[in-house]
Design a protein around this motif. Structure first.
Motif, PDB file in Angstrom:
ATOM      1  N   PRO A 146      -3.686   2.676  -3.328  1.00 25.15           N
ATOM      2  CA  PRO A 146      -3.213   2.652  -4.718  1.00 25.15           C
ATOM      3  C   PRO A 146      -1.755   2.227  -4.845  1.00 25.15           C
ATOM      4  O   PRO A 146      -0.870   2.775  -4.198  1.00 25.15           O
ATOM      5  N   GLY A 147      -1.540   1.194  -5.674  1.00 27.48           N
ATOM      6  CA  GLY A 147      -0.202   0.689  -5.941  1.00 27.48           C
ATOM      7  C   GLY A 147       0.235  -0.444  -5.039  1.00 27.48           C
ATOM      8  O   GLY A 147       1.345  -0.966  -5.216  1.00 27.48           O
ATOM      9  N   VAL A 148      -0.606  -0.848  -4.084  1.00 26.12           N
ATOM     10  CA  VAL A 148      -0.227  -1.903  -3.140  1.00 26.12           C
ATOM     11  C   VAL A 148      -1.336  -2.960  -3.110  1.00 26.12           C
ATOM     12  O   VAL A 148      -2.519  -2.641  -3.026  1.00 26.12           O
ATOM     13  N   ARG A 149      -0.926  -4.217  -3.145  1.00 26.14           N
ATOM     14  CA  ARG A 149      -1.891  -5.307  -3.093  1.00 26.14           C
ATOM     15  C   ARG A 149      -2.048  -5.859  -1.679  1.00 26.14           C
ATOM     16  O   ARG A 149      -1.142  -5.763  -0.851  1.00 26.14           O
ATOM     17  N   ASN A 150      -3.233  -6.426  -1.440  1.00 24.79           N
ATOM     18  CA  ASN A 150      -3.439  -7.279  -0.275  1.00 24.79           C
ATOM     19  C   ASN A 150      -3.269  -6.525   1.042  1.00 24.79           C
ATOM     20  O   ASN A 150      -2.621  -7.003   1.975  1.00 24.79           O
ATOM     21  N   VAL A 151      -3.867  -5.354   1.133  1.00 25.05           N
ATOM     22  CA  VAL A 151      -3.724  -4.503   2.320  1.00 25.05           C
ATOM     23  C   VAL A 151      -4.915  -4.691   3.253  1.00 25.05           C
ATOM     24  O   VAL A 151      -6.071  -4.690   2.812  1.00 25.05           O
ATOM     25  N   ARG A 152      -4.650  -4.855   4.522  1.00 22.69           N
ATOM     26  CA  ARG A 152      -5.722  -4.897   5.515  1.00 22.69           C
ATOM     27  C   ARG A 152      -5.179  -4.663   6.916  1.00 22.69           C
ATOM     28  O   ARG A 152      -3.992  -4.839   7.189  1.00 22.69           O
ATOM     29  N   ASP A 153      -6.094  -4.252   7.792  1.00 23.51           N
ATOM     30  CA  ASP A 153      -5.791  -4.052   9.203  1.00 23.51           C
ATOM     31  C   ASP A 153      -5.745  -5.413   9.885  1.00 23.51           C
ATOM     32  O   ASP A 153      -6.600  -6.271   9.646  1.00 23.51           O
ATOM     33  N   VAL A 154      -4.753  -5.616  10.727  1.00 21.56           N
ATOM     34  CA  VAL A 154      -4.616  -6.881  11.452  1.00 21.56           C
ATOM     35  C   VAL A 154      -5.583  -6.948  12.630  1.00 21.56           C
ATOM     36  O   VAL A 154      -5.908  -8.024  13.121  1.00 21.56           O
ATOM     37  N   GLU A 168      -0.604   8.890  -4.167  1.00 22.29           N
ATOM     38  CA  GLU A 168      -1.902   8.826  -3.498  1.00 22.29           C
ATOM     39  C   GLU A 168      -1.915   7.713  -2.458  1.00 22.29           C
ATOM     40  O   GLU A 168      -2.441   7.869  -1.344  1.00 22.29           O
ATOM     41  N   GLY A 169      -1.312   6.555  -2.807  1.00 25.26           N
ATOM     42  CA  GLY A 169      -1.234   5.464  -1.850  1.00 25.26           C
ATOM     43  C   GLY A 169      -0.426   5.834  -0.623  1.00 25.26           C
ATOM     44  O   GLY A 169      -0.776   5.461   0.504  1.00 25.26           O
ATOM     45  N   ALA A 170       0.656   6.577  -0.820  1.00 25.11           N
ATOM     46  CA  ALA A 170       1.467   7.027   0.321  1.00 25.11           C
ATOM     47  C   ALA A 170       0.660   7.947   1.225  1.00 25.11           C
ATOM     48  O   ALA A 170       0.795   7.901   2.455  1.00 25.11           O
ATOM     49  N   ARG A 171      -0.207   8.763   0.617  1.00 24.95           N
ATOM     50  CA  ARG A 171      -1.060   9.627   1.437  1.00 24.95           C
ATOM     51  C   ARG A 171      -2.056   8.807   2.245  1.00 24.95           C
ATOM     52  O   ARG A 171      -2.364   9.144   3.405  1.00 24.95           O
ATOM     53  N   VAL A 172      -2.559   7.717   1.639  1.00 22.27           N
ATOM     54  CA  VAL A 172      -3.466   6.835   2.375  1.00 22.27           C
ATOM     55  C   VAL A 172      -2.755   6.222   3.576  1.00 22.27           C
ATOM     56  O   VAL A 172      -3.292   6.199   4.692  1.00 22.27           O
ATOM     57  N   LEU A 173      -1.531   5.737   3.361  1.00 16.38           N
ATOM     58  CA  LEU A 173      -0.766   5.168   4.484  1.00 16.38           C
ATOM     59  C   LEU A 173      -0.482   6.222   5.542  1.00 16.38           C
ATOM     60  O   LEU A 173      -0.467   5.932   6.740  1.00 16.38           O
ATOM     61  N   TYR A 213       7.676   7.907  -0.889  1.00 17.47           N
ATOM     62  CA  TYR A 213       7.369   9.297  -1.209  1.00 17.47           C
ATOM     63  C   TYR A 213       7.506  10.151   0.049  1.00 17.47           C
ATOM     64  O   TYR A 213       8.533  10.144   0.689  1.00 17.47           O
ATOM     65  N   GLU A 214       6.446  10.863   0.402  1.00 19.62           N
ATOM     66  CA  GLU A 214       6.522  11.755   1.560  1.00 19.62           C
ATOM     67  C   GLU A 214       6.059  11.093   2.857  1.00 19.62           C
ATOM     68  O   GLU A 214       5.888  11.778   3.868  1.00 19.62           O
ATOM     69  N   LEU A 215       5.845   9.780   2.816  1.00 19.79           N
ATOM     70  CA  LEU A 215       5.419   9.094   4.028  1.00 19.79           C
ATOM     71  C   LEU A 215       6.507   9.183   5.092  1.00 19.79           C
ATOM     72  O   LEU A 215       7.649   8.779   4.863  1.00 19.79           O
ATOM     73  N   ASP A 216       6.159   9.707   6.237  1.00 19.37           N
ATOM     74  CA  ASP A 216       7.124   9.888   7.322  1.00 19.37           C
ATOM     75  C   ASP A 216       7.189   8.609   8.153  1.00 19.37           C
ATOM     76  O   ASP A 216       6.561   8.489   9.206  1.00 19.37           O
TER      77      ASP A 216
END
Length: 252
Positions: A26-34, A62-67, A92-95
């Motif tokens: 959420p909030g980020v475009r064009n995301v994928r695993d390399v 929510e997107g930060a939690r996904v990352l 956010y809280e992404l470490d």
């Protein structure tokens, strides 16, 4: 753009190879695993180590939690300082540690209005100076898993990913398929979209064809022998290149 998006639009099939690789953050475009590609000698590029995306300016909690669930420890930002000032990433809280590795020349010129083919030539000219330090960071202890991004996650990010995959032994056809997947990830297959560059100028993002990334790879090979040689000879070293392959490749 990323840089400018007035490159030649190609005819694109409605079925896009690798469409199922796109991730919902959420909030980020064009995301994928390399990862997930098979090399020419039968090894597999490990998944979960490097993701690619557009900027994190609109990342939601929510997107930060996904990352976070993806384990991201390092965010590699390929944008210019002016872009970062205008659209800072949100974590956010992404470490995670943010590492800035601008790929465009930092010469005070306005590169945002250049045609894409000219912008890619600039990126090729600076590759020997910009890419080895970036890959040196990726192979440092504790750097992975990482996420690499630029503005929309296509051009500058596409170059980094193309060099990585080629250095690992992935065939050009698969590198091209990964590059073209950004057309779907950015939603431009049905027509161009407006965006605002770092100077506040409204421009258009359009679908691109394979010639940008194949031309980049061809020029790198003509100048340096291969993307792997570019990295090894310009700063990563043979030991660093071996470490890169050790980290990213699962043997056949």
């Amino acid at each position: 753009m990323d840089l400018t998006d007035r490159g030649p639009a190609a005819d694109h099939p409605r079925h896009v190879i690798g469409a199922d690789r796109l991730l919902d953050v959420p909030g980020v475009r064009n995301v994928r695993d390399v990862g997930g590609h098979t090399t020419t000698d039968g090894a597999t590029v490990r998944t979960g180590l490097l993701h690619r995306s557009g900027r994190l300016t609109d990342l939601t909690p929510e997107g930060a939690r996904v990352l976070g669930k993806l384990g991201v420890r390092t965010v590699v930002d390929l944008r210019d300082p002016a872009e970062i000032d205008r659209w800072p990433d949100r974590l956010y809280e992404l470490d995670a540690v943010t590492a800035h590795h601008p790929l465009l020349p930092q010469d005070g010129e306005d590169h945002y209005g250049k045609p894409l083919d000219e912008a890619y030539r600039l990126l090729t000219d600076t590759a020997a100076a910009t890419l080895p330090p970036l890959f040196t960071r990726l192979v440092a202890p504790g750097a992975l898993p990482a996420l690499v991004h630029c503005a929309v996650g296509r051009d500058r990010t596409g170059i980094v990913v193309a060099v990585l995959l080629s250095a690992l032994g992935v065939a050009d056809r698969d590198i091209v398929d990964d590059f073209l997947l950004s057309n779907l990830g950015l939603g431009v297959l049905d027509g161009p979209q407006e965006y605002e560059d770092a100077n506040g100028v409204v421009r258009l993002t359009e679908a691109v064809g394979p010639e940008l990334i194949t031309g980049f790879l061809a020029t790198v090979r003509a100048r340096y022998g291969s993307p792997a040689a570019l990295l090894a000879d310009q700063g990563l070293g043979e030991a660093g290149l071996a470490r890169l392959r050790e980290l990213f490749l699962a043997p056949a």
